[in-house]
Design an enzyme around this catalytic site. Structure first.
Site, mmCIF file in Angstrom:
data_model
loop_
_atom_site.group_PDB
_atom_site.id
_atom_site.type_symbol
_atom_site.label_atom_id
_atom_site.label_comp_id
_atom_site.label_asym_id
_atom_site.label_seq_id
_atom_site.Cartn_x
_atom_site.Cartn_y
_atom_site.Cartn_z
ATOM 1 N N PHE A 155 0.879 -1.171 0.000
ATOM 2 C CA PHE A 155 0.000 0.000 0.000
ATOM 3 C C PHE A 155 0.912 1.215 0.000
ATOM 4 C CE2 PHE A 155 -2.636 3.418 1.505
ATOM 5 C CZ PHE A 155 -3.726 3.249 0.658
ATOM 6 N N ARG A 168 -0.810 13.079 0.230
ATOM 7 C CA ARG A 168 -0.717 13.305 -1.223
ATOM 8 C C ARG A 168 0.426 14.253 -1.582
ATOM 9 N NH1 ARG A 168 -5.464 11.287 -3.632
ATOM 10 N NH2 ARG A 168 -7.371 11.542 -2.450
HETATM 11 P P1 IMP Z 1 -8.341 0.037 -8.634
HETATM 12 O O1 IMP Z 1 -8.308 -0.992 -7.534
HETATM 13 O O2 IMP Z 1 -7.398 -0.355 -9.760
HETATM 14 O O3 IMP Z 1 -9.723 0.285 -9.098
HETATM 15 O O4 IMP Z 1 -7.751 1.364 -8.019
HETATM 16 C C1 IMP Z 1 -8.602 2.371 -7.601
HETATM 17 C C2 IMP Z 1 -7.930 3.492 -6.911
HETATM 18 O O5 IMP Z 1 -7.553 3.056 -5.616
HETATM 19 C C3 IMP Z 1 -6.640 4.039 -7.493
HETATM 20 O O6 IMP Z 1 -6.846 4.944 -8.554
HETATM 21 C C4 IMP Z 1 -6.081 4.755 -6.286
HETATM 22 O O7 IMP Z 1 -6.672 6.020 -6.154
HETATM 23 C C5 IMP Z 1 -6.514 3.837 -5.155
HETATM 24 N N1 IMP Z 1 -5.389 2.975 -4.751
HETATM 25 C C6 IMP Z 1 -5.131 1.716 -5.131
HETATM 26 N N2 IMP Z 1 -4.017 1.244 -4.558
HETATM 27 C C7 IMP Z 1 -3.563 2.264 -3.772
HETATM 28 C C8 IMP Z 1 -2.414 2.411 -2.909
HETATM 29 O O8 IMP Z 1 -1.567 1.530 -2.736
HETATM 30 N N3 IMP Z 1 -2.313 3.610 -2.277
HETATM 31 C C9 IMP Z 1 -3.208 4.619 -2.433
HETATM 32 N N4 IMP Z 1 -4.267 4.533 -3.237
HETATM 33 C C10 IMP Z 1 -4.439 3.361 -3.894
#
Ligand code: IMP
Ligand code: MG
Length: 181
Positions: A155, A168
């Site tokens: 993460f 951020r």
């Molecule tokens: P998805 O799981 O590919 O749909 O990702 C959705 C959104 O989750 C991303 O655009 C990020 O905003 C957020 N996200 C996913 N993984 C992380 C992480 O490791 N850190 C922070 N935000 C994350």
């Protein structure tokens, strides 16, 4: 740097120089790919704004900047797959070369939704540039034309990415270390 997240230590995964030199390369590659054409960057809020701001300054063809707000329901570190549009584009993209600028493709569900949504608007071309890719977490296959860095299942926060809307504004990308602080 002794930043902590929920009492856990944070380590540096990608430092500022590493991020910036990769972005310069991506900018050159994107400029070459679209040479002689114009490009609309669709910047996915909020996580991609720092990446997009730096990347667009390395692109030497005419670009337009558009923003799309997306949020997925769910807990702070999990994606539910249910995506909601919180801000839509300011104008049509029919006939335009469109490049989506995303911070991270994790499960891929957000990008899958976005590609489906934007393709119905009939752009001339539709491609994806993501700063980070976490292949171990992908639930759906999404096409990615440019990937800044492929990372392990960490993460991550910083450089646009948040934990509970914070971190951020860090210049580097950090990850939570396993041992307790
Ligand atoms: P998805 O799981 O590919 O749909 O990702 C959705 C959104 O989750 C991303 O655009 C990020 O905003 C957020 N996200 C996913 N993984 C992380 C992480 O490791 N850190 C922070 N935000 C994350
Ligand atoms: Mg995002």
């Amino acid at each position: 740097m002794n930043t902590t997240i929920d009492g856990k230590k944070m380590g540096v995964l990608l430092d500022e120089d590493t991020i910036q030199s990769r972005i310069a390369e991506l900018g050159r590659e994107i400029s070459e790919a679209y040479a002689g054409q114009e490009l609309t960057l669709i910047i996915v809020l909020k996580g991609s704004i720092l990446f997009a701001a730096d990347l667009c300054r390395h692109i030497d063809i005419p670009v337009e900047l558009e923003f799309m707000g997306l949020s997925s329901y769910g807990a702070s570190t999990q994606t539910s797959g249910v995506v909601r549009v919180t801000l839509d584009l300011s104008k049509p993209i029919a006939g335009k070369n469109v490049l989506i600028i995303e911070d991270i493709v994790d499960t891929g569900l957000t990008m899958q939704y976005l590609l489906k949504n934007l393709s119905t608007r009939e752009p001339a071309s539709l491609k994806v540039c993501t700063l980070l890719h976490k292949p171990s977490r992908n639930e759906v296959a999404v096409p990615m034309d440019w990937i800044g860095f492929t990372i392990e299942n960490h993460f991550v926060v910083g450089y646009g990415l948040d934990y509970d809307q914070k971190f951020r504004n860090m210049r580097y990308i950090g990850h939570v270390l396993n041992e307790e602080a």
